[in-house]
Design an enzyme around this catalytic site. Structure first.
Site, PDB file in Angstrom:
ATOM      1  N   THR A  75      32.343  38.838 -20.804  1.00  0.00           N
ATOM      2  CA  THR A  75      33.248  39.648 -21.623  1.00  0.00           C
ATOM      3  C   THR A  75      33.044  39.369 -23.105  1.00  0.00           C
ATOM      4  O   THR A  75      32.950  40.298 -23.915  1.00  0.00           O
ATOM      5  CB  THR A  75      34.706  39.387 -21.218  1.00  0.00           C
ATOM      6  N   GLN A 179      25.776  42.060 -13.457  1.00  0.00           N
ATOM      7  CA  GLN A 179      25.723  42.143 -11.994  1.00  0.00           C
ATOM      8  C   GLN A 179      24.299  42.169 -11.454  1.00  0.00           C
ATOM      9  O   GLN A 179      24.091  41.962 -10.256  1.00  0.00           O
ATOM     10  CB  GLN A 179      26.475  43.393 -11.515  1.00  0.00           C
ATOM     11  N   CYS A 327      38.349  42.118 -13.560  1.00  0.00           N
ATOM     12  CA  CYS A 327      39.005  42.152 -14.859  1.00  0.00           C
ATOM     13  C   CYS A 327      40.171  43.129 -14.869  1.00  0.00           C
ATOM     14  O   CYS A 327      40.939  43.188 -15.824  1.00  0.00           O
ATOM     15  CB  CYS A 327      38.006  42.526 -15.951  1.00  0.00           C
TER      16      CYS A 327
END
Length: 382
Positions: A75, A179, A327
């Site tokens: 993030t 990912q 998230c």
């Protein structure tokens, strides 16, 4: 508990835990200190940084070197990319409609600060529409940010083509590869991006650390101030120990990739096949099935079943999965990815995410399918 929520985070590999323990026992001191103990920590940190860069295809030569900025996670790295590359001169920031919240909300905040934001539409499989990108770049653009593999559906974006278009227009491209790295081959230089985000807790490494990889030609404006660490691009004392755990996890993931990738793909396909056989192919939808996908991710909708109720029922049945991005955990908002893909509301309201790892076994996959079947039958009876 059978864990099939590896897109949220992965259990730490034993080798990584051992490397972290040894690193903490080595008592590395502040790598910015000038004394010998501090300089020993600096050398270890620099060696680790260079190894991570090499593992993801970064280039380090006498004449130009790609850079790696350690952050607290994916993030922060995504935010650093958007604010550091897209926020200093007026213009637009272009993102896709299926980006992670750390990209989407950062772009929205840039728009509040005076930048404009352009959101690229996707097709029904969730793949960015290239023609829309070409049209968007007709306007002055500061940055394009498109993820490599979607965190909800696993759908892969044509990032090489996107990178080529960005180069032709002189616009930097940031790729969120969180990912994808450790699951499929990812080479930063071959990707053609200006910046790329990775974080090790997605491939059995430690939480609390991530990285932004930067092409040697781009200038990054800092988002934080108060120190000269990492060329002042991200000040603050670096954790030598977490960096070591990062490097070990990445090296292991890449060493195992050749056998782990097809195995995860086979297990994912088996899980989807079993669900179709048990529940009926007419009662399930595999979201993103018509596009190339990451090998370990399956987003499945079950006709007439509420996604939140199913996830809670599976939790009681000792299966850990999710409805989407961690998230956004606790949120009852529908999936932004499926909404952007134009999925029917009934599909969106009944979708869950099942994500495997290189440690997932066939026995676990078979048992997950059975428990999903049982939970759905109980929910339908109630």
């Amino acid at each position: 508990m059978i864990y099939v929520d590896n897109n949220a985070t992965t259990p730490m590999a034993v080798e990584v835990a051992e490397a972290l323990s040894q690193a903490y026992q080595s008592a590395f001191l502040n790598p910015a200190s000038q004394h010998q103990a501090g300089q020993k920590a600096r050398r270890r940190l620099d060696d680790t940084r260079e190894s991570i860069l090499n593992l993801v295809g970064g280039e380090i030569t006498r004449f130009a070197s790609d850079r790696l900025v350690f952050t607290s996670g994916g993030t922060e790295a995504n935010n650093l990319a958007l604010f550091g590359l897209g926020g200093d001169i007026p213009g637009q920031v272009v993102i896709s409609a299926v980006e992670h919240p750390s990209i989407r909300e950062a772009a929205e905040h840039l728009a509040k600060l005076g930048q404009s934001m352009e959101v690229l539409p996707v097709d029904s499989a969730g793949v960015v529409q290239i023609d829309a990108l070409r049209q968007a770049l007709a306007q002055p653009t500061r940055l394009v940010s498109v993820m490599l593999g979607n965190n909800e559906t696993g759908v892969l974006q044509p990032t090489a083509e996107i990178a080529q278009i960005c180069r032709e227009n002189g616009v930097p491209l940031h790729v969120d590869a969180v990912q994808a790295v450790g699951k499929i081959p990812v080479n930063f230089r071959e990707l053609g991006a200006s910046a790329m985000t990775i974080t090790p807790h997605k491939f059995h490494g430690p939480r609390g650390i991530g990285a932004l990889i930067l092409d040697d030609r781009v200038k990054l404006n800092p988002a934080m101030f108060g120190g000269a660490q990492q060329l002042a691009m991200r000040p603050g004392t670096e954790s030598v120990e977490l960096a070591i755990g990062f490097e070990v996890a990445l090296r292991l993931a890449i060493e195992h990739q050749a056998e782990a990738e097809p195995r995860m793909r086979e297990l994912r396909d088996r899980l989807e096949m079993l669900l179709g056989e048990l529940i009926g192919p007419e009662n399930i939808t595999i979201n993103g099935l018509d596009a190339p996908r990451l090998p370990h991710t399956s987003n499945v909708s079950f006709s007439g079943i509420d996604r939140q109720a199913l996830v809670m029922s599976l939790d009681m049945a000792a299966v850990a999965c999710s409805t989407g991005s961690a998230c956004a955990s606790g949120s009852s908002e529908p999936s932004p990815t499926l909404l952007a893909s134009g999925a029917d509301p009934s599909i969106i309201s009944s979708s869950i995410r099942l994500s495997l790892s290189r440690f997932t076994t066939q026995a676990e996959v078979d048992e997950v399918a059975s428990r999903i079947f049982n939970c759905i039958n109980r929910l339908r009876r109630s």
